[in-house]
Scaffold this active site. Structure first.
Site, PDB file in Angstrom:
ATOM      1  N   GLU A  81       0.824  -1.176  -0.246  1.00 26.66           N
ATOM      2  CA  GLU A  81       0.091  -0.080  -0.045  1.00 26.66           C
ATOM      3  C   GLU A  81       1.036   1.151   0.057  1.00 26.66           C
ATOM      4  O   GLU A  81       0.423   2.293  -0.922  1.00 26.66           O
ATOM      5  CB  GLU A  81      -0.812   0.069   1.103  1.00 26.66           C
ATOM      6  N   ASP A  82       1.856   1.131   0.702  1.00 24.97           N
ATOM      7  CA  ASP A  82       2.674   2.609   1.055  1.00 24.97           C
ATOM      8  C   ASP A  82       4.237   2.621   0.376  1.00 24.97           C
ATOM      9  O   ASP A  82       4.842   3.646   0.725  1.00 24.97           O
ATOM     10  CB  ASP A  82       2.816   2.658   2.582  1.00 24.97           C
TER      11      ASP A  82
END
Ligand code: ZN
Length: 194
Positions: A81-82
């Site tokens: 996700e990051d």
């Protein structure tokens, strides 16, 4: 200065060696490298890697969880996700099971924030057992952070809303681990009042 390439990390501990500690240390090194330039939103801007380490610590030392796949997935839970990490990369380095849990923990960043939050509530009951454990630890750690060292710009209402949302997510996965659910209920008592 050139960055140390990820491929320099050992590839021998890919989960097929029967050495969970090797895989856990590798996940820690991998995650630290991927999150190396990120900071938390709290006032001292703590290193991001503290957060995945917190999850692993809660799971093992508060929940008593010995499942190396769960601990690895906790250490890696925000990488897709990051950071610039693909599911293929995770699967290659850590195997299918770890990768599948991280994918269950990954929000679709193309969706608006409110929609992502709504989906977390909606999808919690259908998560795999291992993903529920990681999700529960994530919410415990995040509420502790908001209670004790909240992001600088969050006013009371925003902190309260965060607590209430986290509780809705956790209510959808109850029955997975009594001790960790109690730990969540304890941290929920810290819901900000002023
Ligand atoms: Zn997290």
């Amino acid at each position: 200065m050139p960055r140390k390439p990820i491929s320099k990390l050992s590839r021998q501990s890919d989960g097929k060696t029967g050495d969970p500690l090797a895989l856990i240390i590798k996940a820690l090194a991998f995650s630290a490298n991927k999150h190396r330039d990120q900071r938390r939103k709290d006032t001292p801007a703590s290193p991001y890697i503290n957060h995945p380490i917190d999850l692993a610590n809660v799971l093992r030392n508060e929940g008593g969880i010995r499942d190396g796949v769960v601990i690895c997935a906790a250490l890696l839970h925000d990488t897709i996700e990051d950071t610039q990490t693909s599911p293929e990369e995770l699967q290659r380095e850590f195997g299918k099971r770890v990768c599948a849990i991280v994918l269950e923990m990954t929000d679709d960043k193309r969706l608006p924030k409110n929609e992502r939050k709504r989906l977390q509530i909606e999808q919690a009951p259908g998560l795999s057992r291992r993903a529920k454990l990681v999700k529960l630890a994530d919410k415990i750690c995040n509420l502790r952070d908001v209670a004790y060292s909240p992001p600088e710009r969050w006013d009371l209402q925003r902190r309260q809303q965060y607590f209430d949302w986290a509780r809705q997510v956790v209510d959808g996965l109850r029955g997975v681990h009594a001790r960790l659910e109690r730990a969540f209920d304890e941290v929920f008592l810290l819901r900000p009042r002023q």
